[in-house]
Design an enzyme around this catalytic site. Structure first.
Site: not given
Length: 754
Positions: A314, A494-495, A500, A601, A605
């Site tokens: 991952h 998100k985290r 990110k 993911t 969505k």
């Protein structure tokens, strides 16, 4: 309606009054009992081979609506509640959200369990029963504070079992007690299980904060997900957790084989084990050890294990590929040490390349290396991610094990992430193409034929407006934050991690703030919404949260800027928040540094709910762009090839980008007197210094193009008809990202369950 008679009977037995006279909490617990009973009536599917999905986290979210949908009574229950003065939404507010996961890894695992059940495939999850989650996030004094996040109730979704297994550690033996959560399958008559292992006497929550005695394994092993690993006690606790999970899970597998009368010599014919990232990797030597105890030779035991187990990678981040000193394993599970050394010896005898060693020259165990050597499949989770694994990060393995490497692009369950969280959009799709898409998401493609239908396009906009109004109400209720539903909702949830690049989004906010102060106004107000938790020991991530919160306070107190720009950070972002945020989103921020996001993911969505992506060509963004076409996504940034090359050549120097005119002004604003007056100067200065001198994830490399593309996007948003077409195409093309498709591919290519 049989369910109604049973529900009325439950309410009469429990409360001695009719449904309409019950409290919301009583209605919730009655519905919980009803769904538990209906799920318990469903048998487990049996096709001859069963999957055990091992994962450190399962971010399952609230279960009531999802289970009612899977049981086929969602609409009937909703109607019955409304007839008696309730709404399902307000009843669901009574439900605590299980604190069993944190980010995409756990949410993916939850979607996979949902899809396994919906496809009628025998597959149970195996994990730990964390009592207090990662933590409950509070935002106070412009900083993140962590508190326990308890969720377990006396009457809840956890089902007690009489199953337990002894787990032997170096200095003690603990009993792993198994609790189950039922996973009923939509459109089937069967149900799988999520097995969660717990200690016998779990500790009470810490009174203040999340500090606890990490050495008290007997009571605190299952207290928190990902305990702070900034000290040796925390790192050892993670190893204890991982071994506890895999030892109990491996014993469960052998117990179920015994009950079926299947010999351990035939294990791999009847069992598939998926190792979800490296946290469960010790299942390989542990299952080998248990098979040796059953009388198998080392050759036979390793054969059975290697042909039963498969591994999902991952991450491309080297620090996330777990490596544990052998000394830790000697303390936690000394019985595994000779087995791991033998596995390493055998691997080295065939592949002496030190880059492929399970145990390196510093006596450190590389979990991912063990996974690749001793499983029959290694998959990435997006096309780009898998290609990078094969050509860069895991190239030595891919060169010799090319037959093991494969891609399985992630997916999400449309049952939760469209049918339940966006019922108006789901109904519009039904009206246009029928409801077969609810069972086969690939049918969403047919929705694209309505891209020039003015009534459908108008309905898309109306639905988005409604969802934005609903989110505005929730923000007011939960956080007393007022936002304008007519503004553009630009969302990044998100985290919190530097790769990110929430920090790059914050730099954009600063630039927009300065523009407005200089009289350069946007065409329409913009609301920038963040949601993220930073790991307790991740100092720089906490600094980024601090910057965002300081900007929020600054803008809220500025009457010149506030009408045009708002910053919101939702507190304690979780699945329940996501179900409100995602349907209301206009712009989906997917801005990781190219080559660093394995898949994502959340991007799927948002896409399914008609948001338009602003993103780098990273992870599954690449496949989204291919599906929707370049006119329906906004991309920017250095390519993954260029980024990988810059890392290899050490050729990125943030100072070069920092010294560009407006970039310097924006970065320096982080330590301006205006912002420092609102925050912690030490934190802000540390972040400022990191961005301009280190910037490991290259925010300054991309920030100028990011800003330009975002401005073009905002301009395009004003053509509402054309924008509605982009929304519709994103929804229509999202069917590929159904986790039903992903699971069908895992089954066809890897598990062979039927």
């Amino acid at each position: 309606m049989e369910f109604q008679a049973r529900l009325n009977a439950i309410i009469k037995e429990r409360y001695r009054k009719p449904l309409a006279k019950c409290t919301k909490g009583q209605v919730y617990h009655a519905l919980l009992q009803l769904t538990q009973e209906l799920s318990a009536q469903r048998p487990a599917p049996d096709t001859g081979r069963k999957l055990y999905y091992f994962s450190a986290e399962f971010l399952i979210g609230k279960l009531l609506s999802n289970n009612l949908l899977a049981l086929g009574i969602f609409d009937q229950v909703s109607a019955l509640l409304e007839k008696n003065g309730f709404t399902l939404a307000e009843i669901e507010e009574q439900e605590p959200e299980p604190s069993l996961g944190n980010g995409g890894l756990g949410r993916l695992a939850a979607c996979f369990l949902d899809s396994l059940a919906a496809l009628g495939l025998p597959g149970d999850g195996v994990g730990l029963n964390y009592h207090y989650g990662l933590f409950h996030q509070y935002l106070r004094n412009n900083k993140q504070e962590e508190q326990p996040d308890p969720w377990i109730e006396e009457q809840g979704w956890l089902i007690p079992t009489d199953v337990s297994f002894p787990v032997q550690f170096g200095n003690q033996t603990l009993n792993a007690v198994m609790w189950d959560i039922a996973v009923p399958g939509a459109n089937t008559e069967t149900a799988n299980r999520l097995h969660l292992f717990d200690v016998e006497k779990p500790a009470a929550a810490p009174e203040d904060g999340i500090d606890f005695d990490k050495g008290d394994i007997a009571h605190h092993l299952t207290s928190f997900l990902y305990p702070d690993d900034s000290d040796e006690a925390g790192r050892l606790l993670r190893v204890y957790q991982q071994y506890f999970m895999v030892s109990a899970g491996a014993q469960l597998i052998l117990k179920e084989l015994d009950e079926k009368g299947i010999s351990p010599w035939n294990l791999c014919e009847h069992v598939a084990i998926q190792i979800n990232d490296t946290h469960p990797s010790m299942v390989l030597p542990e299952l080998t050890r248990l098979l040796l105890e059953r009388g198998l030779s080392m050759n036979d035991a390793l054969h059975q294990v290697a042909h039963a187990c498969a591994y999902t990678n991952h991450t491309i981040l080297a620090e996330a590929l777990e490596k544990w000193p052998m000394s830790y394993i000697e303390r936690v599970a000394p019985q595994l040490v000779p087995i791991i050394r033998e596995m390493d010896r055998r691997a080295k005898s065939v592949f002496p390349d030190p880059r492929m060693a399970i145990i390196d020259d510093k006596d450190v165990v590389h979990m991912a290396h063990m996974d690749i050597h001793y499983t029959y499949s290694t998959n990435g989770v997006a096309a780009l991610h898998t290609e990078i694994l094969k050509t860069s990060e895991l190239k030595p393995f891919a060169d010799v094990y090319s037959y093991k490497f494969n891609n399985k692009t992630n997916g999400v369950t449309f049952r939760r992430w469209l049918e339940v969280c966006n019922p108006r959009l789901a109904s519009l799709i039904d009206d246009c193409i029928g409801d077969e898409w609810r069972r086969d998401a690939s049918q969403l493609e047919n929705f694209a034929t309505f891209v020039r239908d003015p009534k459908v396009l108008s309905a898309m906009l109306d639905i988005k407006d409604y969802n934005k109004q609903q989110l505005a109400k929730v923000l007011k209720q939960r956080q007393n934050v007022e936002v304008d539903p007519q503004s553009i909702f630009d969302i990044q949830v998100k985290r919190l991690h530097e790769y990110k690049r929430q920090q790059m989004n914050a730099l954009y906010v600063i630039k927009k703030y300065l523009d407005i102060k200089n009289g350069i106004l946007p065409t329409r107000p913009i609301t920038v919404i963040f949601g993220a938790k930073a790991a307790p020991a991740y100092v720089m991530a906490k600094h980024i949260i601090h910057l965002i919160l300081c900007l929020r306070q600054l803008i809220e107190s500025d009457p010149q800027v506030r009408p045009w720009l708002r910053v919101v950070m939702v507190e304690n972002y979780n699945v329940s928040w996501a179900e409100k945020l995602i349907p209301a989103c206009d712009i989906s921020e997917q801005i990781s540094l190219a080559s660093k996001e394995a898949s994502g993911t959340g991007n799927m969505k948002f896409m399914a709910n008609g948001a338009v992506t602003l993103g780098t060509m990273d992870g599954a963004n690449v496949e989204i762009a291919q599906l929707v076409g370049r006119e329906n996504i906004y991309t920017f940034g250095a390519s993954s090839d260029r980024v990988i090359q810059m890392y290899a050549q050490h050729s990125y120097h943030p100072q070069e980008f920092y010294n560009r005119p407006w970039v310097k002004e924006v970065v320096d604003f982080i330590v301006s007197p205006t912002l420092v007056a609102l925050g912690d100067e030490t934190c802000l200065r540390a972040l400022w210094n990191d961005i301009k001198t280190k910037d490991w994830f290259m925010a300054l490399l991309d920030v100028e193009e990011y800003t330009a593309v975002r401005s073009r996007l905002l301009s395009d948003y004003e053509d509402r008809t054309e924008w509605s077409k982009k929304m519709l195409i994103n929804t229509a093309k999202s069917g590929f990202f159904s986790s039903d498709r992903t699971i069908a591919q895992y089954n066809h290519d890897i598990w062979h369950l039927n």
